[in-house]
Design a protein around this motif. Structure first.
Motif, PDB file in Angstrom:
ATOM      1  N   ILE A 297       0.830  -1.204   0.000  1.00 11.60           N
ATOM      2  CA  ILE A 297       0.000   0.000   0.000  1.00 11.60           C
ATOM      3  C   ILE A 297       0.866   1.256   0.000  1.00 11.60           C
ATOM      4  CG2 ILE A 297      -1.940  -1.122   1.152  1.00 11.60           C
ATOM      5  CD1 ILE A 297      -1.035   0.242   3.753  1.00 11.60           C
ATOM      6  N   GLY A 298       2.120   1.109  -0.339  1.00  8.68           N
ATOM      7  CA  GLY A 298       3.024   2.252  -0.341  1.00  8.68           C
ATOM      8  C   GLY A 298       3.017   2.992  -1.664  1.00  8.68           C
ATOM      9  N   ASP A 303      -5.508   5.226  -4.186  1.00 12.56           N
ATOM     10  CA  ASP A 303      -6.334   6.048  -5.073  1.00 12.56           C
ATOM     11  C   ASP A 303      -7.648   6.320  -4.364  1.00 12.56           C
ATOM     12  OD1 ASP A 303      -6.875   6.166  -8.597  1.00 12.56           O
ATOM     13  OD2 ASP A 303      -8.053   7.119  -7.036  1.00 12.56           O
ATOM     14  N   GLU A 304      -7.817   7.535  -3.885  1.00 12.99           N
ATOM     15  CA  GLU A 304      -8.989   7.863  -3.057  1.00 12.99           C
ATOM     16  C   GLU A 304     -10.279   7.695  -3.817  1.00 12.99           C
ATOM     17  OE1 GLU A 304     -10.546  11.606  -0.299  1.00 12.99           O
ATOM     18  OE2 GLU A 304      -8.543  11.581  -1.161  1.00 12.99           O
ATOM     19  N   ASP A 305     -10.301   8.050  -5.113  1.00 13.69           N
ATOM     20  CA  ASP A 305     -11.536   7.966  -5.895  1.00 13.69           C
ATOM     21  C   ASP A 305     -12.042   6.533  -5.993  1.00 13.69           C
ATOM     22  OD1 ASP A 305     -10.618  10.556  -8.258  1.00 13.69           O
ATOM     23  OD2 ASP A 305     -11.638  10.655  -6.334  1.00 13.69           O
ATOM     24  N   GLU A 306     -11.122   5.564  -6.044  1.00 22.04           N
ATOM     25  CA  GLU A 306     -11.534   4.201  -6.259  1.00 22.04           C
ATOM     26  C   GLU A 306     -12.280   3.620  -5.069  1.00 22.04           C
ATOM     27  OE1 GLU A 306      -9.935   0.174  -8.372  1.00 22.04           O
ATOM     28  OE2 GLU A 306      -8.777   2.027  -8.347  1.00 22.04           O
ATOM     29  N   THR A 307     -12.125   4.210  -3.886  1.00 17.79           N
ATOM     30  CA  THR A 307     -12.789   3.679  -2.712  1.00 17.79           C
ATOM     31  C   THR A 307     -13.910   4.566  -2.213  1.00 17.79           C
ATOM     32  OG1 THR A 307     -11.142   4.735  -1.279  1.00 17.79           O
ATOM     33  CG2 THR A 307     -10.705   2.474  -1.989  1.00 17.79           C
TER      34      THR A 307
END
Length: 311
Positions: A297-298, A303-307
């Motif tokens: 996860i580094g 990707d904020e949009d994907e979640t």
């Protein structure tokens, strides 16, 4: 179904389940188990999918709208419709109380009981909606706004109203490597140029680029290009007409994907087709690998949009 180009309705096109489509192959790229589940279970249409379908019809085939959709606000309760379909008793009174109701409900216990007003409302709705997709006034209005946004774009309007435009033809072909029957239904074709209409939350270039990667637009471009080529149609470019579904609605046109993107899409499509052929031969439809994997996860992986909840 023989290899060739057909003028058929979307319903008839989708009824040919024996043919591989781009959307179906997307499930194989997840796992054979996902693919097998998709072909054995009916999927429901999401509100965004319905909006996209209505917009497609209004933009590309407006003459078919009244044959395919009916605008109905405040539809009757689904239980009323089910009761009419499967059989029910009809009570002529206005309320479910009193001596007459008690006597009626005690006598007829084998089937559901509807008030006459409920029964009449269900019958009227069913007569309007027979062989059509019911939609609300708000869905129609939003789809119409999307249409106006597309037609307000000079380039998009020129493509849609082009005298040589061919809309929604169905193409079936046999893949040479696997022998599988495949199908596609390009939205718009003008000579050697092919375009697909995409309804999206944002038609901005960066947003469409993200969607292209996430939703496999490059695989669609390769799959459709190969299919059209197989039936004797030369394809010079595969582009997209993208239009916002959120206000203010605007449209833009992307003429083609990069050659490298289409090449990658073709490799992924062929991988999916080969897996389908192998699974059909073996009869085994495996899920995710049953082994340990490495999770990272580094860096720039997050990707904020994907979640996001509304993605």
């Amino acid at each position: 179904m023989n290899q060739g180009i057909y003028d058929m309705s979307a319903v008839e096109y989708h009824s040919h389940h024996e043919a591989q489509s781009k959307s179906l192959l997307e499930y194989m790229l997840k796992s054979p188990a996902h693919y097998q589940y998709r072909i054995t279970h009916k999927t429901s249409q999401t509100p965004q999918m319905l909006l996209g379908s209505v917009a497609h019809t209004l933009i590309l085939e407006p003459h078919k709208f009244s044959d395919e959709y009916v605008i109905i606000d405040n539809p009757p309760d689904q239980e009323w419709i089910d009761a009419v379909v499967h059989g029910c008793h009809v009570y002529d009174g206005k309320v479910r109380r009193g001596k007459e109701w008690d006597a009626f409900s005690a006598k007829y216990t084998d089937k559901p009981i509807l008030l006459k007003s409920q029964h009449d409302a269900a019958i009227a709705w069913m007569q309007k909606a027979i062989n059509k997709q019911p939609i609300s006034e708000s869905v129609y209005e939003q789809a119409n706004y999307i249409k106006q946004a597309v037609l307000a774009n000079r380039v998009a309007r020129g493509l849609i109203e082009h005298p040589n435009a061919v809309v929604e033809q169905s193409v079936f072909w046999v893949d040479d490597e696997t022998g599988l029957l495949c199908k596609c239904r390009p939205d718009l074709r003008i000579g050697r140029q092919v375009y697909d209409l995409k309804t999206t939350r944002s038609a901005e270039a960066s947003a469409v680029s993200y969607s292209a990667k996430k939703l496999g637009y490059h695989r669609q471009a390769a799959f459709y290009t190969d299919g059209l080529t197989a039936v004797g149609l030369e394809v010079e470019s595969f582009g997209f007409i993208a239009v916002d579904t959120q206000a203010p609605m605007m449209a833009t046109v992307f003429h083609k994907l990069s050659d490298d993107s289409v090449r990658l899409g073709r490799e992924q499509i062929m991988d999916a087709l080969n897996k389908v052929a192998a699974c059909q031969f073996s009869g085994e439809w495996e899920g995710y690998p049953d082994e340990y994997d490495y999770l990272d996860i580094g860096g720039n992986a997050w990707d904020e949009d994907e979640t996001s909840d509304d993605d």
